[in-house]
Design a protein around this motif. Sequence first.
Motif: not given
Length: 255
Positions: A179-186
């Motif tokens: 999957x592709x995860x985004x944590x509001x930073x990277x």
Amino acid sequence: MVFIYDGSYEGLLSCIFVIFKERKAPVAICTEERYQFTLLDEITRVASDDESAARVIKGLDERTNGQASALIYKLFLSELPESEMLVYQVIQAIIQKGDESILENFANPSILKAAQIEKMIHREVHRMHAFVRFQKSRDGLFYSAINPDFNVLPLIGDHFERRYADQHWLIFDTKRHYGLYYDRTEMKFVDADDPVFTVNACALEGDALQDEREKEYQALWKNYFQAVNINERNNKKLHLRHMPRRYWKYLTEKL
């Protein structure tokens, strides 16, 4: 000569580097997993090497003003049979011609096939932009499951990072198990064993970890979808062309 690589993009480019360095025309290029041994094959196993891969990309882009590397990457992501050999043939054509004009020479069957595949990849990317449906978990993560025909997850991240820059989200490819995860930073890729995914795995499987208002929002979306539909102008054939049935299982309005 059959060239075997590890299945990675860098591994494929390393194969290409060895092929041109040793001047051995390949009969086939395939992954270790897919290769079926025969007594008549002469085999060369090529280890992935980042430096060799980078030299291939640099050489291609110098000849094509930066156009070739994007095309080659899309061919690799297509996962189509013989895509590795097509990559080799396209690179061979670029080296022989020496400039970017070869990429528009559709009289060359390899270039034509590559352009057709690139168009198919673009269509799938566009559909992912349109058909990804996020659901909200109780811890505030927005998650979505997809199952695209091609491995386009690496090509859609920038779109969702720009569109949902203020949210935590996870898009998981159920066919390829990453999957592709985004944590509001990277933004980063995660596999099924990553803590980011395992914490929210239940959310992809059912309703246990859904936000308590998620069902209300889904109901609102379904009502909107029904309200904008004009029953007298239904065209099922056109509808299926723009929204193929294989995507329905992940579309809120179709559940």
